[in-house]
Design a protein around this motif. Structure first.
Motif, mmCIF file in Angstrom:
data_model
loop_
_atom_site.group_PDB
_atom_site.id
_atom_site.type_symbol
_atom_site.label_atom_id
_atom_site.label_comp_id
_atom_site.label_asym_id
_atom_site.label_seq_id
_atom_site.Cartn_x
_atom_site.Cartn_y
_atom_site.Cartn_z
ATOM 1 N N GLN A 11 -9.747 1.793 -9.164
ATOM 2 C CA GLN A 11 -9.967 1.018 -7.946
ATOM 3 C C GLN A 11 -11.350 1.322 -7.372
ATOM 4 O OE1 GLN A 11 -6.708 1.507 -5.352
ATOM 5 N NE2 GLN A 11 -7.680 0.487 -3.635
ATOM 6 N N GLY A 17 -8.079 -4.788 -0.279
ATOM 7 C CA GLY A 17 -7.193 -3.753 -0.788
ATOM 8 C C GLY A 17 -5.906 -3.567 -0.009
ATOM 9 N N ASN A 46 0.857 -1.186 0.000
ATOM 10 C CA ASN A 46 0.000 0.000 0.000
ATOM 11 C C ASN A 46 0.890 1.233 0.000
ATOM 12 O OD1 ASN A 46 -1.981 -1.852 2.196
ATOM 13 N ND2 ASN A 46 -2.668 -1.194 0.189
ATOM 14 N N HIS A 54 -3.053 -7.146 -5.044
ATOM 15 C CA HIS A 54 -2.231 -7.558 -3.894
ATOM 16 C C HIS A 54 -2.206 -9.064 -3.763
ATOM 17 C CE1 HIS A 54 -1.521 -3.547 -2.472
ATOM 18 N NE2 HIS A 54 -2.812 -3.271 -2.533
ATOM 19 N N GLU A 106 -6.487 -2.702 -8.950
ATOM 20 C CA GLU A 106 -7.097 -3.566 -7.931
ATOM 21 C C GLU A 106 -8.517 -3.965 -8.287
ATOM 22 O OE1 GLU A 106 -6.375 -2.820 -3.844
ATOM 23 O OE2 GLU A 106 -4.777 -1.397 -4.280
HETATM 24 MG MG LIG Z 1 -5.527 0.290 -2.375
#
Ligand SMILES: [Mg+2]
Ligand SMILES: Nc1ncnc2c1ncn2[C@@H]1O[C@H](COP(=O)(O)OP(=O)(O)OP(=O)(O)O)[C@@H](O)[C@H]1O
Ligand SMILES: Nc1ncnc2c1ncn2[C@@H]1O[C@H](COP(=O)(O)OP(=O)(O)OP(=O)(O)O)[C@@H](O)[C@H]1O
Ligand SMILES: [Mg+2]
Lengths: 347, 527, 304, 375
Positions: B87, B435, B40, B200, B168
């Motif tokens: 996102q 996330g 992140n 991720h 994402e």
């Molecule tokens: Mg994020």
């Protein structure tokens, strides 16, 4: 400022006019007071040479500014401080009491009794009677069969009542069967409502509408102009100043048949002269027809010579006391034939 | 091979106080799925925003198909054939699917008027061509997140993009939807499109990407061939240390029943029951997972327990007392902690300071406020200091940090810290790691197990089966607002749970009750 | 019976006279708010427009027969110009949209009087001779202007591609930006259009309801228009209904005072009738927030 | 070296400006006066009159006549009190995420209630005016609370509701006031002395100004705002509701109660303003002929004061100063509209706060860029 001049020994009389929020450009009451001042100093509306040295004006945005404005003017030692309108009465009582050496004048009030306060009252009912007579005579001359007359007031109260009852008596003196309608906008600045009402009445056969409603009254004039342009025979009646100009709907013709003139300038000039001559005292001056304090306008040529002559006759009768005019709603209601359902209020 | 589709060379982007991209490079071949990986705040979104013309880089060169270009606005990007699925979806929720897709490039009729008819036709065609099923006239607010994503993709395809950026995309999807998306990737690739894919989840990278570029703290770390790298290697490149994916946990020691839900029915936002006759129980010292496809009543279930939605019928018992009519505040006070799924909407007051956020549920209590109703700021700040060090929350200015300025992972940590700090008997955790990067996920998972071991009842709602399988002691699969079956974790696997989520019941499950409660009445909708 | 009919046909022009400026201003307000910018400056902008129209008309009516359309044009232009302040502050500078709106409301009174002083040497404009004349059925052209504007705005909002974009700006500006549309530009246009319409509304008001501009000419009508926007749920038909309700109840209040059997009611009752009716109607029809989702939120290109 | 110093000073100045809304506000006010000065010059008047009027309001010195009279300071405070309180009415609601245009109506009902109690209340020293003030607080709270309730219960737009309630308040006030026996069309009977807020002490130290107990009430209100908003559970709940309703609800705060409470407290502030004007500046009750306008000015006051207790109080003093200076300016032949133009300009320029921030952000970016390259 004027104060310092008088303080430093100038021989010119100095005066401060204090008005309510509408200011001197109201084309009516405050404007008339201001005109008197200008006239006294030999100035004109667009040429105010002595403004700021001999005379000036301060407008109060809200009523709670009356006292500070009075106090400020008092601090600045004007020879005369003039306030316009009964809403100043309490503030003035308070200030005048505390400043016995300052001269004040108040218009439209007769209950602020101090040795340093000159009060000026007007016989609005007399002037209004005359415009009522004029309108009724005009209706008669036009051969109106079922005559109806309207009155539009700003906010009901003692002063406006004098306008209304005087006018109604005047109309009825000529046309005893005339029907009277009245309406209070409850606002001095809402021409739309006055205009809607004027339209409503004109549509239902009202011949003339007299409005004593400040800015709201513009609505009546607007409607009268519109209908006269369309060839309808209806009239507006102006108030305080001569509203002939406001009523012009082309180069020459005005929808304002006549106006009730309230010559506040007579009052201010009287006060200023009293100061100049050192004769100022706490007196109550009533400016009536006899004193030329009220009157009516003959600017509109639609008011024929015959009608004017007739009105003049009535005027003389009032001055001579032959005609008595009730000044309050209560008194007027007792008169025979006086309508009982009007919305005027005494107090 | 031809020219690379994209070359970003020495890109630097500076935000006030932060260098988001520091001399970053990125090279993406024509027709490949290229993953972008990083913790992140590593600068992935920033880099892609630059490519899409939302930000201008402070320095650096971008080449598209070998040509040096300057991309000053999304318009430039679009005309270069670049499209981006953000996102956070950029969809107008009270517009239809079609209106959203054509926005900015509307078909017109002869008079120049909006021609929705032909727009709808185009959308239907596109949707058929790429196998992205959408209903052109549906309003966005009435369709699922997965469908919304399809709309986003169609929006790009409608603009004839051949370079597609996905930021994402899977964070908000259910496993099924993820599978579908990865299939869509394949199809797009076969149509010759180039895809950049931020995620991720290393598994997804393994499954879908050809190559992967890793960023760390704004810097370029390297690009690897996915086939040649394993998940641990990728993770290590990203974080700079080795990361463990499996959680070591002791067997659960279930105690008394803390949460008992009986025949619960909750009306959802569309006016129809979202939760229907649902029964479930959670015991102290166990983690019960709610597995299900998004939109099967999970959010409404959680909201009903927390008091954010009214209960239509049924009961919710906490430690034996019915709380279904209690106020939210009473429920909080009687021992419910909730990590909400939408951390920006519910979890935090972004304009509050961190310390104020950390007492959102306890500000009425001593020592944070006294009997007269006055707050004690020293106590509130001290509390924040305490949680910051306990939970390793990274906040630039300590307790006084504005919640808005914190990174997503740290915001989530703050929420978890606050809820755990309440020592709730029941801790509800909804989509806790959405996330977040692997480091943060690892940490949060550990804290959840710690809470279980302290004897709390934990209810975990997640769309990620991995997470559920990893953390839970028992798993309740939900479908259409009801519990389809409950299985112990040791006997569960992805296939089995997946089948249950699709509505196929499991034989060794009661009605949401742990096996071993034989005296419970049988009344679930499924039996 | 025919009396009642006559009263109603007589009332209609008055209703429409009061209604038209409110609808025009509210249409502008709706247009602006649908793009995501609150416009509480309607009152002030109407004042500017009214002053401009009265001035232009007074000065021009002796010279040309076209002075009314010209005056309306001047009103429209000056409202537009003044709303530039609002646009610049709230769009370019991303200031709180209420702030610049309130600023304009405050400035309006001062500036109009100030200008009157310079032009007419008094605090109001000179009276003009003839305002706008009514047409067929005694109905002022302002009513048609208002209706045409509403239809045009409806057409732009719902039939033109640009309207789709504008509406999207009020809901989700980031979505619009990502589709390559300049949100700031759309909002600028919307604010300027609403300023122009508010100015026009002021012009229509002064030319149909009175004979000159004074500081009390607008008398809160701009705020009523603002109320009509949200009462009308930001929909063209909604604001049509809301402004009509207000216009009708205002005119009704003037008419029913004359009914003999209602004379027992205090005049204040009739004064507050329009407001009370509006409030009660709102209670009946409320229940959900219909405002565009992003109204009042400054657009920041960098935010996701 | 010197170059570096210079830039760091500039940075520091810019930094201070981003940090401090107060400083920006001061700059904005100065800018407003500057433009007004130009306007005065344009119409050929002497701006010195404008400034000497302001000096007289703030210090009591009449520079033209060389006389000092502290009364002007007293009157300045009198003019500021209702502005501050109506500013609070707007500010308190806006901190809770509500837009209260209804201060005018709340002020009117407060004033009306105070007038009622002033006429009818028990003529016991202190008790009388305290009761009148309490009645005003209650009336304002109810008037605001109704809007809050409608908003909470029916999600009715508070903007529409407050606009309508303003007019209803005005006409209802007229009607009910006229029902008081002895009331004519514009005033009630004179209040007994026990109903008045006048304080001989405050009057004597300000050379006979109308400064009254309202001053203490206003100071209490300032403290109340500051304490409640910033230091209490209630304030926390209200601010949370204002910033994020969903999160507040999730945190166990009853959003509906917050909204109603906030609007009621807002209304109480405006109601108090009404009481202070009614009992402090008049010795009789008024049958209102129109709105006094304090409520609308309050919106501007709150915006300039950034809805904080201190800021709004200062902004109220600024606007009160302009209101008091307006007649002084007029008597110095400065156009009387200048005062309201300055108010408008100040509010418009307040949006520069945001502009300055944009500039500073850009500057900081440049700085970070340099720092980044150096690394
Ligand atoms: Mg994020
Ligand atoms: N608009 C902005 N203004 C200031 N700083 C920003 C902005 N956008 C991003 N940043 C900062 O830039 C850095 C990189 O952010 P970015 O969003 O690119 O990260 P990311 O890799 O996408 O993270 P995540 O995995 O959380 O999505 C972070 O430190 C972030 O705080
Ligand atoms: N305008 C901004 N100012 C400061 N920081 C920002 C700004 N915009 C974004 N950021 C930071 O950049 C980070 C990355 O942004 P991004 O939109 O990718 O969200 P995120 O961290 O991934 O969180 P989530 O996935 O929950 O939205 C954010 O966490 C935030 O801290
Ligand atoms: Mg990101």
């Amino acid at each position: 400022g004027g104060g310092q001049q008088s303080g430093s020994g100038g021989d010119q009389v100095t005066v401060r006019l204090l008005t309510d929020a509408t200011g001197i450009d109201d084309k009516s009451f405050n404007a008339a007071a201001w005109r008197g001042i200008l006239e006294f100093y030999g100035d004109t509306w667009n040429n105010t040479k002595l403004r700021g040295s001999a005379y000036d004006v301060v407008t109060a945005q809200t009523q709670d500014m009356y006292i500070p404005n009075l106090m400020q003017a008092t601090d600045e030692h004007y020879d005369l401080i003039i306030t316009t309108g009964f809403t100043f009465a309490d503030a003035l009582s308070d200030v005048a009491q505390r400043n016995p050496n300052q001269n004040y004048m108040i218009i439209d009030v007769d209950w602020v009794n101090f040795p340093n306060v000159m009060q000026v009252m007007f016989a609005e009912h007399e002037g209004s009677y005359l415009v009522g007579v004029a309108a009724a005579l005009k209706a008669k001359a036009d051969g109106i069969t079922n005559p109806r007359f309207g009155f539009i007031g700003g906010i009901a109260g003692q002063t406006i009542t004098k306008f209304e009852v005087g006018y109604v008596q005047g109309v009825l003196s000529v046309l005893p069967n005339a029907q009277i309608v009245d309406y209070y906008v409850n606002d001095w600045g809402n021409p739309a409502d006055a205009k809607a009402q004027a339209k409503n009445w004109y549509d239902s056969g009202v011949y003339a509408i007299y409005s004593a409603a400040g800015g709201s009254g513009n609505g009546t004039i607007a409607q009268a102009k519109e209908y006269r342009t369309q060839g309808r025979n209806v009239w507006a009646i102006g108030v305080d100043s001569d509203q002939f100009e406001e009523g012009l709907y082309n180069a020459t013709d005005s929808a304002v048949l006549t106006s009730m003139l309230k010559r506040v300038e007579t009052g201010t000039i009287y006060g200023l002269n009293a100061c100049k001559n050192g004769t100022f005292k706490g007196e109550l001056i009533t400016l009536d027809l006899a004193a030329d304090g009220v009157g009516y306008s003959t600017a509109n040529k639609a008011l024929s010579k015959a009608i004017v002559d007739e009105v003049e006759k009535v005027k003389q009768q009032i001055i001579s006391g032959q005609i008595k005019i009730a000044a309050t709603h209560a008194d007027a209601k007792r008169l025979p034939g006086f309508p009982q359902n009007l919305k005027a209020m005494d107090n | 091979m031809a020219e690379p589709a994209i070359e970003m060379i020495n890109i630097t982007k500076i935000f006030p106080g932060v260098i988001a991209n520091d001399n970053v490079k990125l090279e993406v071949d024509q027709g490949e799925v290229h993953a972008l990986l990083g913790e992140n705040g590593a600068g992935k979104s920033t880099l892609m925003s630059i490519l899409f013309g939302l930000y201008e880089p402070d320095s650096g060169i971008i080449k598209i198909r070998g040509q040096e270009v300057s991309i000053r606005s999304p318009n430039d990007a679009t005309s270069l054939g670049i499209g981006m699925v953000h996102q956070h979806f950029k969809l107008v929720s009270n517009f239809t699917v079609t209106e959203n897709i054509v926005l900015g490039l509307e078909p017109k009729n002869k008079l120049g008027n909006l021609d929705l008819k032909s727009a709808e036709k185009r959308v239907a065609e596109l949707s058929a061509q790429y196998g992205l099923a959408v209903e052109p006239r549906d309003k966005i607010e009435n369709i699922t997140v997965g469908m919304q994503q399809r709309v986003e993709i169609l929006k790009i395809l409608y603009r004839n993009a051949d370079i597609l950026i996905f930021d994402e995309p899977t964070a908000v999807l259910t496993p099924q939807e993820i599978d579908e998306l990865l299939e869509i990737f394949e199809r797009l690739k076969s149509e010759g499109k180039t895809i950049i894919f931020i995620t991720h989840k290393l598994k997804e990278i393994k499954a879908a990407a050809n190559r992967c570029t890793v960023l760390r703290r704004g810097k370029y770390i390297g690009t690897v061939d996915v086939a040649a790298a394993d998940e641990d290697q990728l993770a290590e490149m990203m974080v700079g240390r080795s990361v463990s994916f499996r959680i070591d946990k002791k067997p659960a020691q279930p105690g008394k029943i803390v949460l008992e839900i009986e025949d619960l029915t909750v009306i959802g936002s569309k006016g129809v029951p979202a939760v229907q006759n649902l029964s479930l129980e959670v015991r102290a010292g166990e983690v019960v997972g709610v597995a299900g496809v998004d939109g099967n009543g999970q959010s409404e279930l959680v909201s009903a327990i927390a008091g954010l939605l009214p209960v239509k019928s049924g009961r919710i018992l906490l430690n034996g007392t019915d709380i279904s009519k209690e106020s939210i505040r009473r429920r909080n006070e009687s021992g419910i902690g909730l990590v909400p799924e939408d951390r920006h909407k519910y979890g935090l007051i972004l304009d509050f300071r961190l310390d104020e956020n950390l007492v959102l549920k306890s500000f009425r209590r001593e020592p944070y406020s006294n009997k007269l109703g006055f707050l004690s700021f020293p106590a509130i700040a001290a509390h924040a200091e305490d949680l910051i060090s306990q939970f390793d929350i990274r906040a630039g200015s300590g307790p006084a940090t504005s919640a808005k300025s914190m990174s997503g992972g740290n915001q989530q940590k703050a929420i978890i810290a606050r809820e755990i700090d309440l020592s709730p008997d029941l801790l509800i955790v909804s989509q806790p790691t959405r996330g977040l990067d692997v480091g943060a996920i690892e940490y949060i998972h550990r804290r959840i197990i710690e809470e279980r071991d302290k004897g709390r009842a934990v209810l975990l709602v997640s769309f990620e089966l991995d997470e559920i399988l990893n953390l839970c002691d028992r798993i309740a699969a939900v479908s259409k607002g009801s519990v389809v079956g409950v299985v112990p974790a040791e006997s569960a696997d992805e296939r089995k749970i997946g089948a249950m989520m699709a509505g196929v019941g499991s034989t060794d499950a009661g009605n949401g009750k742990a096996s071993g409660s034989p005296n419970q009445p049988q009344g679930g909708p499924h039996v | 019976m025919s009396d009642v009919f006559q009263t109603i046909t007589g009332m209609l022009p008055s209703i429409l006279m009061i209604w038209a400026p409110i609808l025009i201003a509210a249409t502008g307000g709706m247009f602006c708010e649908r793009s995501g910018v609150t416009n509480i400056a309607l009152e002030g902008l109407m004042g500017i427009g009214a002053m401009a129209a009265a001035t232009a008309h007074t000065l021009l009516e002796v010279k040309t027969g076209m002075s009314i359309p010209l005056a309306l044009l001047v009103a429209t232009g000056s409202g537009c110009l003044f709303s530039l302040i609002h646009a610049f502050a709230s769009i370019t500078l991303r200031a709180d949209q209420v702030v610049s709106g309130t600023g304009i409301n405050l400035l309006s009174t001062g500036v109009t009087v100030f200008l009157c002083q310079i032009i007419f040497r008094q605090e109001r404009t000179e009276p003009f001779k003839l305002g706008m004349m009514p047409g067929i059925g005694g109905i002022y052209p302002t009513a048609w202007i208002a209706l045409i504007i509403l239809v045009v705005v409806w057409y732009v909002l719902y039939k033109r591609p640009w309207g789709l974009r504008l509406r999207a700006c009020g809901e989700h500006p980031q979505a619009v930006a990502s589709a390559g549309i300049d949100v700031m530009k759309v909002r600028y246009i919307a604010v300027l259009v609403s300023g122009a319409l508010a100015g026009l509304a002021g012009g229509c008001l002064v030319l149909t309801q009175t004979i000159q501009y004074t500081t009390t000419t607008i008398n809160g009508r701009g705020f009523i228009a603002l109320a009509a926007v949200s009462f009308g749920r930001w929909l063209p038909l909604g604001i049509l209904g809301a402004s009509l309700l207000f216009g009708a109840s205002s005119a009704l209040a003037v008419y029913i005072v004359n009914i003999e059997s209602l004379k027992f009611l205090p005049p204040e009752f009739f004064n507050l009738l329009p407001y009370l009716i509006t409030l009660l109607t709102l209670v009946i029809f409320s229940g959900k927030d219909y405002a565009p989702r992003s109204v009042g939120v400054p657009f920041d290109k960098g935010k996701s | 070296m010197s170059d570096k110093n210079r830039s760091s000073i500039r940075d520091r100045i810019l930094e201070v400006f981003t940090r401090s809304d107060a400083l920006v506000s001061v700059a904005v006010v100065i800018l407003g006066f500057l433009v007004a000065t130009i306007l005065v010059l344009v119409v050929g008047r002497n701006p010195g009159g404008m400034y000497s009027a302001i000096v007289q309001v703030i210090t009591g010195w009449d520079l033209r006549r060389g006389v000092w009279n502290i009364r002007y300071i007293g009157e300045w405070l009198v003019a500021s009190m209702p502005l501050i309180l109506c500013g609070f009415s707007m500010a308190f609601a806006s901190r809770t995420g509500l837009f209260n245009i209804g201060a005018e109506g709340q002020y009117i009902v407060g004033l009306t209630a105070a007038q009622f109690v002033a006429v009818y209340g028990p003529q016991i020293p202190y008790v009388h005016w305290i009761l009148a003030v309490l009645a005003a607080l209650a009336a304002g709270a109810v008037w605001g609370g109704i809007v809050g309730y409608l908003k909470a219960r029916f999600s009715m737009s508070e903007v529409v509701a407050t606009i309508m309630m303003n007019y209803i308040a005005l006409y209802a006030s007229r009607y009910f006031t006229m029902q008081i026996p002895g009331t004519n069309t514009y005033r009630t009977p004179t209040f007994p002395d026990t109903a008045k807020l006048s304080s001989p002490f405050l009057e004597s130290i300000t050379n006979g100004s109308r400064l009254n107990y309202g001053l203490y009430l206003t100071i209490i209100a300032i403290l109340f705002f500051w304490l409640v908003m910033g230091k209490t559970r209630l304030g926390y709940s209200l601010r949370a509701t204002g910033l994020n309703k969903d999160a507040a609800k999730y945190g166990g705060i009853s959003v509906n109660t917050s909204i109603t409470t906030a609007m009621a407290i807002s209304g109480a502030f405006a109601g108090l303003a009404g009481a202070i004007v009614a009992l402090g500046s008049f010795n009789y009750g008024r049958v209102l002929a129109g709105q006094d306008g304090y409520g609308f000015d309050g919106i501007a006051v709150a915006l300039v004061g950034n809805s904080t207790a201190g800021g709004t109080a200062l902004a109220g003093l600024l606007f009160g100063m302009l209101k008091s200076a307006q007649p002084l300016m007029q008597s110095r032949q400065i156009p009387k509209e200048i005062a309201s133009i300055i108010m408008g300009l100040v509010v418009v320029f307040i949006s520069l706060r945001a502009g300055i921030r944009i500039v500073v952000e850009w500057q900081m970016k440049e700085k970070a860029k340099k720092g980044g390259n150096a690394e």
